[in-house]
Scaffold this motif. Sequence first.
Motif: not given
Length: 608
Positions: A315-316, A318-319, A323-325, A330, A333, A376
């Motif tokens: 997922w990370a 892609r982000r 990109e938006a998973p 999704a 995750y 984050t």
Amino acid sequence: MYASGGPRPPEGTLTRLFFDALERYDKPDAMLVRVATNSWEPISHRAIRDRVRRIALGLGALEIIRGDRIALLSENRPEWALTDWGCLSIGVADVPIYPTLPPEQIPYLLNDSGAVALFVSSRAQAQKIAAVRDQVPGLRLVIAFDADARDLADLTLADVEAKGAECDTPERAESWEREARAVMPGDLATIIYTSGTTGAPKGVMLTHDNFWSNIAATRDAIPMEGNDVALSFLPLSHIFERTGDYWFYATGTSIAYVDSFDLVPICMQEVRPTIAMSVPRLYEKMYARVLENALSGGALKKRIFFWARAVAERWAERRLAGEAPRGLLALQYALAQKLVFSKLKARTGGRLRYFVSGGAPLASEINKFFFAAGMTILEGYGLTETSPVIGVNTPEAFRIGTIGKPVRGVEVMIAPDGEILTRGPHVMKGYWNKPEATAEAIDAEGWFHTGDIGVIEDDFIRITDRKKDIIVTAGGKNIAPQPIENLIKTNKYVSQGVMIGDRRKFPVVLVVPNFDQLEKWAALKGLIWTERAQLLQMPTVQAKMEKEVHKQLPGLASFETPKKVALLEHDFSVESGEMTPTLKVKRRVVDQRYRALIDQLYEDEHTA
């Protein structure tokens, strides 16, 4: 290579910041102080203004005048900030002193700065000064925050405020504010002594505009919502937390003060902050605790954790690629968050929007783990001499492994030898009483030489090592030790690691094990010991730790790879003199202190 954050913010002062925030936010809980378990007392903007004014007037009654220096020796607490604002409002520069410093290191700072008064927090800090006060002839007053230190001080803060209250008429209040607003951007705000990894500490002179420009730039870079709550636990004597607290104040963020690092996990649960600033040590400990909890559980718990981490890493990626998973990833995750990562978030209070990391490099693996977990960490970079922020990752410009792009008004250039140079309104006025050192640090064109090595990629700055920290082996090979040490510390069996090898045939590493993990492993292996020193001497344990260290270092060149590992029984610490107050290891001190052990590692001439 060159990067710029664009035009500088308009000039300003900290006193203007103080009054602007008061008028704009006027909150009932501008500050929070812990008075008991799960009980926090709010302090309003109006109460802050009144107490700051009375402190300022009280100092005036004690014949403290514009241009004087006053030192502060205290843990994090509202009184630190109130005294700081009081000094700033009357044109007095304050001199923060780390509360962890031993008594014998304090007279140099007081004498060199010419401090005429000193605020101390507690009886313990007052006792330090009582032991060395005869070595500081220019010190006229010692003022204690806590009443129980009255017998070791000349006055208490309450006494100072009472003196101020005696002359606090409406006319005097008006003239105080007028004089405070008349402070100029170029006026000296503080003298902060560098932590001294090499040589005697140097007093960094920072002006009101140094701070103002840095706060204006970071306020633009990292948006705050006016209803945020910050946990303030790093020493306010350090530039990172101090500028951070000014930034919090300027953005209407409630500041919850924590006077002990040990209380941070508890206070996160109580305050439920939306933002917190820390050096990497906190994130390293949190990461180690998560791994320990996962690995100490049963087989099913381990499988769920490693499945969740693998999903989160996909997922990370892609982000981070913009990109938006979607779809199955999704859904997976969301399940990983519910089963695993929600527990980590809950330990921070469940409301955290950002961590901010500074003071030392953060291992990319740890940063990526937190990002994948949905937390984050905005890593930044700077020095005391740069007020401090040079660059910082932001929610809009985020790249793990870098310290972000330059903030507004800041220029960054990479010198031919790889050193990072910076220029702008954030650069200090100079070193107190050290014009030669100032000229050495700031060249004729205004570029400050940071002493760090790095590169610029798409305007993102990447730090590779300290210029003076580079290890040059006897064979002439250059080794940057910090990235290697960061890799080693991500192993669950390692608490601290320091590479040694300057002018030696090859590098070695001194390792302090994570004894919680190592002792569990040793017990499972049926090893018997009574003292940790005895455990560390066992060949089985030494082989285990060597294996764990080298497991973290795939892909290193042969000359970069530590050839031997020595195990130490005790953590490096500030009290022992092996670390600076900002938790940077003094490599030369470690090299000297453990010289006999290090020499043993090189005795075998055939090892290479």
